[in-house]
Design an enzyme around this catalytic site. Structure first.
Site, mmCIF file in Angstrom:
data_model
loop_
_atom_site.group_PDB
_atom_site.id
_atom_site.type_symbol
_atom_site.label_atom_id
_atom_site.label_comp_id
_atom_site.label_asym_id
_atom_site.label_seq_id
_atom_site.Cartn_x
_atom_site.Cartn_y
_atom_site.Cartn_z
ATOM 1 N N GLU A 278 39.311 -150.370 -13.862
ATOM 2 C CA GLU A 278 38.220 -151.320 -13.657
ATOM 3 C C GLU A 278 38.490 -152.672 -14.311
ATOM 4 O OE1 GLU A 278 34.596 -149.347 -14.720
ATOM 5 O OE2 GLU A 278 34.820 -147.867 -13.131
ATOM 6 N N LYS B 113 24.601 -145.853 -7.354
ATOM 7 C CA LYS B 113 25.886 -145.944 -6.665
ATOM 8 C C LYS B 113 25.670 -145.545 -5.211
ATOM 9 C CE LYS B 113 28.834 -144.900 -10.676
ATOM 10 N NZ LYS B 113 29.617 -143.836 -11.349
#
EC number: 4.2.1.11
Length: 429
Positions: A205, A338
Site C-alpha cells: 500500500e 470496502k
C-alpha cells in the site's frame, strides 16, 4: 436513452500483478461507464466470494476468466435493456441471478464490476460527476485521510506484526492541506528511517516496510517524522492502527512475534492497546480483535470505545446483516467500507446508512490489491463519510484516489466541507 445496450468484461492486472476484472457498460445514448475491481490480502471469512479460476498453469491459479465469462455470457443478457438509472433494480437482478449468500455462483468480483460500471454510465448519461450522481446535491464533505505510512503484517515482508500504521492530518483546514501534510511527513519518515539504517522499500500500500525492534518503534519513528516535518503530534496529526488481528489469532490466543511477550489473551491485547493509546495520540484502531472473537470485541469497546474509534473491518465485512448484529450487541463504534466485501453499490450504501443511523462512523477503504479506478474517492464524498483510507503517499494506485479528491475539492469550491477532528462524532456520546 439510459437503456443498457452492451456489457463487456475483460481481465486486467491489479497493483500486485494479479488478475482482476474490468467491466464496461454502454448505454443507448452513447454514454459509457468503466470500473475495475480491487482485491484484498487479509480478508474476512464472511466476505463475498472473489471468483478465481484455480488453473495453476495460468497466473498461478489467480486468473478471473470465469468471472469474465459470467459477466459476458450470463449477467449481460439479463441487464441489457434495463435503465442504467435503476441501480437498485439492476443490483437486485444480479443478486437474484446469483442466488447465494456470498455471491459464490457468479462471483462478487463479476457482480461488483457491473454494479459500479452501471453507476458510472448513468452518471455519464446525465452529465454529473460520480459523487454527485450517487450523493445528490448534499454531497460536499471531503474526507479526512488515514494514510498508511508503515506497512506490516500481510501487507509487507517484514517482522512488524501490526498491519498498518497510519497518520491522520486532522489539523488541516482542507483536503489539499491534509494531503500536503501527509506527503511532507512521508518524506520526513523516509529520512528518519534512512538515518537509523532501516530499509526504505515500500509494501503493498505504499508505506515503508522496515524490520523494526518492536511494533512500538513504528509509532516512535512516525512521531519523530511528524515533528521533523514541522507538525505537532496530537494537535496537527493523529495516529491510527489497523492490527488485522484475525491474522494473529489461533486457538484463542493472539501472537505478536515482535513483542517481548508474544502470546496474549484478549484482555492482555487490550492492555497492550490501552498502553499505546496512553502514550501516543492514537485516535483509531481497526480490527483490534479477531473477526470471530466477539467477546474480545465487546471488552475492547467497553474499555476504549469512548476514547478512540474502534473500527470493524473483517468483523463486519461491509455486510448490513452482520453490522446490525454488532450494533445490537454494542460492538465497535465504526465500520470500514470496502465495496468488494459485499459486492454491489446498493448493499454498500445500505451498510453506510445503517452505520450512520446507529451513530457509527464510516471509513471508505481501498484494498491492498488496487487499480487506477477512483470510485472509492467519489463514494467517500457522495455519502459524506468523513474518512477515507487509501494507502500511502506513493504508488499511483494509491495516489490516484487522492488526486481525484483534489479534483472534487476544486469542483465543489466554496461549498466543499472538511471537518478535520470533527469527523469523530462517535466519540461525543
Amino acid at each position: 436513452m439510459s437503456q443498457i445496450t452492451d456489457v463487456y468484461a475483460r481481465e486486467i492486472l491489479d497493483s500486485r500483478g494479479n488478475p482482476t476484472l474490468e467491466v464496461e457498460v454502454f448505454l443507448e445514448s452513447g454514454a459509457m461507464g468503466r470500473a475495475a475491481v480491487p482485491s484484498g490480502a487479509s480478508t474476512g471469512e464472511r466476505e463475498a466470494l472473489e471468483l478465481r479460476d484455480g488453473d495453476k498453469g495460468r497466473y498461478l491459479g489467480k486468473g478471473v476468466l470465469k468471472a469474465v465469462a459470467n459477466v459476458n455470457d450470463i449477467i449481460a443478457d439479463e441487464v441489457i435493456g434495463m435503465e442504467a438509472t435503476d441501480q437498485v433494480g439492476i443490483d437486485r437482478k444480479m443478486l437474484d441471478l446469483d442466488g447465494t449468500e456470498y455471491k459464490s455462483k457468479l462471483g462478487a468480483n463479476a457482480i461488483l464490476g457491473v454494479s459500479l460500471a452501471v453507476a458510472k454510465a448513468a452518471a455519464d448519461e446525465v452529465g454529473l460527476s460520480l459523487y454527485q450522481y450517487i450523493g445528490g446535491s448534499n454531497a460536499k464533505e471531503l474526507p479526512l485521510p488515514m494514510m498508511n505510512i508503515i506497512n506490516g503484517g500481510a501487507h509487507a515482508d517484514n517482522n512488524v506484526d501490526i498491519q498498518e500504521f497510519m497518520i491522520m492530518p486532522a489539523g488541516a483546514k482542507n483536503f489539499a492541506e491534509a494531503l500536503r501534510m501527509g506527503a511532507e511527513i512521508f518524506h520526513a519518515l523516509k529520512a528518519v528511517l534512512k538515518a537509523k539504517g532501516y530499509n526504505t522499500a515500500v509494501g503493498d500500500e505504499g508505506g515503508f516496510a522496515p524490520n523494526l525492534k518492536s511494533n512500538e518503534e513504528a509509532l516512535q519513528v512516525i512521531m519523530e517524522a511528524i515533528t521533523k516535518a514541522g507538525f505537532k503530534p496530537g494537535e496537527d496529526v493523529l495516529l491510527a492502527l489497523d492490527v488485522a488481528s484475525s491474522e494473529l489469532f489461533k486457538d484463542g490466543v493472539y501472537t505478536l512475534e515482535n513483542e517481548a511477550q508474544p502470546q496474549k489473551t484478549a484482555d492482555q491485547l487490550i492492555d497492550f492497546y490501552e498502553n499505546l493509546v496512553n502514550k501516543y495520540p492514537i485516535i483509531s484502531i481497526e480490527d483490534g480483535m479477531a473477526e470471530n472473537d466477539w467477546d474480545g470485541w465487546k471488552k475492547m469497546t467497553e474499555r476504549l470505545g469512548k476514547r478512540i474509534q474502534i473500527v470493524g473491518d473483517d468483523l463486519f465485512v461491509t455486510n448490513p446483516r452482520i453490522l446490525k448484529e454488532g450494533i445490537d450487541k454494542g460492538i465497535a463504534n465504526s465500520i470500514l467500507i470496502k465495496l468488494n466485501q459485499i459486492g454491489t453499490l446498493t448493499e454498500t450504501l445500505d451498510a453506510i446508512e445503517m452505520a450512520k443511523r446507529a451513530g457509527y462512523t464510516t471509513v471508505i477503504s481501498h484494498r491492498s490489491g488496487e487499480t487506477e479506478d477512483t470510485t472509492l474517492a467519489d463514494l467517500s464524498v457522495a455519502v459524506n463519510a468523513g474518512q477515507i483510507k487509501t494507502g500511502s503517499l506513493c504508488r499511483t494506485d494509491r495516489v490516484c484516489k487522492y488526486n481525484q479528491l483534489l479534483r472534487i475539492e476544486d469542483e465543489l469550491d466554496a461549498v466543499a466541507l472538511f471537518r478535520g477532528k470533527e469527523v469523530f462524532y462517535n466519540l461525543k456520546k
